[in-house]
Design a protein around this motif. Structure first.
Motif, mmCIF file in Angstrom:
data_model
loop_
_atom_site.group_PDB
_atom_site.id
_atom_site.type_symbol
_atom_site.label_atom_id
_atom_site.label_comp_id
_atom_site.label_asym_id
_atom_site.label_seq_id
_atom_site.Cartn_x
_atom_site.Cartn_y
_atom_site.Cartn_z
ATOM 1 N N ASP A 105 0.830 -1.212 0.000
ATOM 2 C CA ASP A 105 0.000 0.000 0.000
ATOM 3 C C ASP A 105 0.862 1.259 0.000
ATOM 4 O O ASP A 105 0.426 2.307 -0.494
ATOM 5 N N ILE A 106 2.053 1.182 0.561
ATOM 6 C CA ILE A 106 2.959 2.336 0.509
ATOM 7 C C ILE A 106 3.307 2.643 -0.944
ATOM 8 O O ILE A 106 3.333 3.811 -1.359
ATOM 9 N N ARG A 107 3.553 1.600 -1.722
ATOM 10 C CA ARG A 107 3.813 1.806 -3.152
ATOM 11 C C ARG A 107 2.579 2.370 -3.843
ATOM 12 O O ARG A 107 2.676 3.347 -4.611
ATOM 13 N N ILE A 108 1.419 1.770 -3.576
ATOM 14 C CA ILE A 108 0.189 2.212 -4.225
ATOM 15 C C ILE A 108 -0.091 3.689 -3.938
ATOM 16 O O ILE A 108 -0.358 4.479 -4.850
ATOM 17 N N TRP A 109 0.032 4.083 -2.663
ATOM 18 C CA TRP A 109 -0.293 5.464 -2.323
ATOM 19 C C TRP A 109 0.808 6.442 -2.723
ATOM 20 O O TRP A 109 0.528 7.624 -2.954
ATOM 21 N N SER A 110 2.032 5.961 -2.865
ATOM 22 C CA SER A 110 3.086 6.836 -3.400
ATOM 23 C C SER A 110 2.824 7.123 -4.874
ATOM 24 O O SER A 110 3.095 8.221 -5.364
ATOM 25 N N GLU A 111 2.277 6.129 -5.577
ATOM 26 C CA GLU A 111 1.942 6.326 -6.989
ATOM 27 C C GLU A 111 0.723 7.228 -7.143
ATOM 28 O O GLU A 111 0.656 8.045 -8.077
ATOM 29 N N VAL A 112 -0.236 7.098 -6.238
ATOM 30 C CA VAL A 112 -1.385 8.002 -6.245
ATOM 31 C C VAL A 112 -0.923 9.436 -5.979
ATOM 32 O O VAL A 112 -1.396 10.391 -6.603
ATOM 33 N N LEU B 227 -0.155 -2.927 12.765
ATOM 34 C CA LEU B 227 -0.614 -4.300 12.604
ATOM 35 C C LEU B 227 -2.105 -4.439 12.905
ATOM 36 O O LEU B 227 -2.560 -5.359 13.571
ATOM 37 N N ARG B 228 -2.865 -3.489 12.383
ATOM 38 C CA ARG B 228 -4.317 -3.536 12.527
ATOM 39 C C ARG B 228 -4.996 -3.821 11.193
ATOM 40 O O ARG B 228 -6.232 -3.840 11.115
ATOM 41 N N LEU B 229 -4.197 -4.033 10.153
ATOM 42 C CA LEU B 229 -4.732 -4.315 8.829
ATOM 43 C C LEU B 229 -3.728 -5.182 8.071
ATOM 44 O O LEU B 229 -2.517 -4.960 8.160
ATOM 45 N N PHE B 230 -4.253 -6.166 7.327
ATOM 46 C CA PHE B 230 -3.391 -7.073 6.568
ATOM 47 C C PHE B 230 -3.990 -7.314 5.192
ATOM 48 O O PHE B 230 -5.210 -7.426 5.037
ATOM 49 N N ARG B 231 -3.116 -7.402 4.195
ATOM 50 C CA ARG B 231 -3.569 -7.778 2.861
ATOM 51 C C ARG B 231 -3.340 -9.271 2.679
ATOM 52 O O ARG B 231 -2.223 -9.775 2.846
ATOM 53 N N LEU B 232 -4.413 -9.956 2.329
ATOM 54 C CA LEU B 232 -4.374 -11.398 2.119
ATOM 55 C C LEU B 232 -4.927 -11.663 0.733
ATOM 56 O O LEU B 232 -6.142 -11.650 0.515
ATOM 57 N N GLY B 233 -4.037 -11.862 -0.223
ATOM 58 C CA GLY B 233 -4.480 -11.996 -1.608
ATOM 59 C C GLY B 233 -4.898 -10.649 -2.163
ATOM 60 O O GLY B 233 -4.233 -9.637 -1.977
ATOM 61 N N ARG B 234 -6.050 -10.603 -2.794
ATOM 62 C CA ARG B 234 -6.502 -9.385 -3.466
ATOM 63 C C ARG B 234 -7.079 -8.352 -2.501
ATOM 64 O O ARG B 234 -7.116 -7.156 -2.801
ATOM 65 N N LEU B 235 -7.520 -8.777 -1.325
ATOM 66 C CA LEU B 235 -8.252 -7.898 -0.417
ATOM 67 C C LEU B 235 -7.485 -7.622 0.867
ATOM 68 O O LEU B 235 -6.603 -8.385 1.256
ATOM 69 N N ILE C 67 -10.719 -2.794 -0.486
ATOM 70 C CA ILE C 67 -10.315 -3.232 -1.823
ATOM 71 C C ILE C 67 -9.260 -2.260 -2.350
ATOM 72 O O ILE C 67 -9.598 -1.165 -2.816
ATOM 73 N N PRO C 68 -7.987 -2.618 -2.272
ATOM 74 C CA PRO C 68 -6.946 -1.709 -2.761
ATOM 75 C C PRO C 68 -6.950 -1.616 -4.281
ATOM 76 O O PRO C 68 -7.474 -2.501 -4.975
ATOM 77 N N GLU C 69 -6.392 -0.545 -4.793
ATOM 78 C CA GLU C 69 -6.237 -0.409 -6.239
ATOM 79 C C GLU C 69 -5.322 -1.510 -6.749
ATOM 80 O O GLU C 69 -4.451 -1.997 -6.037
ATOM 81 N N GLY C 70 -5.526 -1.885 -8.008
ATOM 82 C CA GLY C 70 -4.637 -2.891 -8.573
ATOM 83 C C GLY C 70 -5.323 -3.774 -9.573
ATOM 84 O O GLY C 70 -6.180 -3.334 -10.352
ATOM 85 N N GLU C 71 -4.975 -5.059 -9.524
ATOM 86 C CA GLU C 71 -5.463 -6.008 -10.508
ATOM 87 C C GLU C 71 -6.971 -6.229 -10.388
ATOM 88 O O GLU C 71 -7.600 -5.790 -9.432
ATOM 89 N N GLN D 278 -12.843 -15.376 -8.420
ATOM 90 C CA GLN D 278 -11.888 -16.350 -7.902
ATOM 91 C C GLN D 278 -10.914 -15.692 -6.920
ATOM 92 O O GLN D 278 -10.608 -16.258 -5.855
ATOM 93 N N ALA D 279 -10.442 -14.486 -7.271
ATOM 94 C CA ALA D 279 -9.510 -13.775 -6.402
ATOM 95 C C ALA D 279 -10.184 -13.387 -5.093
ATOM 96 O O ALA D 279 -9.586 -13.487 -4.009
#
Length: 272
Positions: free
Chosen positions: A89-96, A118-126, A155-159, A164-165
């Motif tokens: 997310d640091i990469r995503i928001w730096s690009e934003v 450590l109150r939020l985790f990305r697991l796969g797409r979400l 739902i972060p920006e991305g793919e 299925q995801a």
């Protein structure tokens, strides 16, 4: 975890990586700022955002905070791929930030504080965030009691958000948060029922929306316009038409339609 390894792990852009790697800050200053961040985040953010080139400073600081969090990830036996996926997310928001302000940095600083604590985790797409609901929620035949612990879905920006995801992410969350019932809540423009008017029936967004029982709709929200067009305009005619989604959304808005926000609950059938 070293800065170069971290930047590589989250696939930070070269220019953004150089900002972090070359950033000049005495260790004593960093320690003092980290203490303030933990003690009083509002005062911390006021201090940082009042300085010149604060977005670059926040990029550096959140990178350092993320690196410091790595030890706790190891203590909890959380895999490295979850660590790097979460802090991507640091990469995503730096690009934003680059898109919106023409410079690599961080503007979405309130959001990123969840990751480093450590109150939020990305697991796969979400992304998933354990929260206690503030009020009783009712959706369909399901009721979530006040103060009950649930998993808030982002739902972060991305793919593409394929069915299925999404299913895979929910299964990962059930295994990761074993002490929390698999009751998922989501507040997003993706859950706005009116999207059925502009999207095809086989849309990934509609497939995702159909998982949830919608219990609240915010017609005034501009989140959809911000996410679709990367800005909010007073006149919909100002919006671009570069994609089919933008063309459909623009036409819908110009015809007097709305694009609001929905809130919903999803509970896997196997848990019912």
């Amino acid at each position: 975890m070293q800065i170069r390894e971290f930047c590589s792990g989250i696939q930070l852009a070269d220019e953004a990586s150089r900002i972090v790697i070359d950033y000049q800050m005495k260790e004593s200053e960093y320690i003092a700022l980290k203490r303030q961040f933990k003690a009083d985040r509002q005062a911390f953010f006021q201090l940082i955002t009042g300085a010149e080139r604060y977005r670059q400073k926040l990029l550096y600081l959140f990178t350092r905070f993320a690196i410091d969090a790595y030890e706790e990830y190891q203590v909890r036996n959380i895999p490295d791929h979850v660590y790097f996926d979460t802090f991507s997310d640091i990469r995503i928001w730096s690009e934003v930030c680059y898109r919106d302000y023409g410079e690599y940095g961080i503007e979405e600083y309130n959001w990123l504080q969840e990751h480093v604590q450590l109150r939020l985790f990305r697991l796969g797409r979400l992304q998933f965030q354990p929260i206690a609901v503030e009020d009783e929620l009712k959706a369909g035949d399901w009721t979530v009691m006040k103060h009950q612990l649930v998993l808030n879905v982002h739902i972060p920006e991305g793919e593409a958000l394929t069915p299925q995801a999404a299913a895979y992410s929910f299964s990962l969350a059930r295994a990761f948060f074993r002490g929390i019932p698999p009751i998922f809540v989501c507040h997003s423009w993706l859950l706005y029922p009116g999207l059925k008017q502009i999207l095809k029936p086989d849309s990934n967004i509609l497939h995702f929306q159909q998982l949830f029982h919608i219990y609240e709709i915010d017609e005034a929200s501009k989140e959809a316009e911000q996410r679709i067009f990367n800005r909010v305009a007073a006149d919909p005619s100002e919006y671009g038409e570069e994609t089919s989604l933008r063309r459909a959304a623009k036409a819908h808005l110009q015809a007097g339609g709305r694009l609001g926000r929905g809130s919903g609950i999803y509970v896997p059938e196997s848990y019912l």
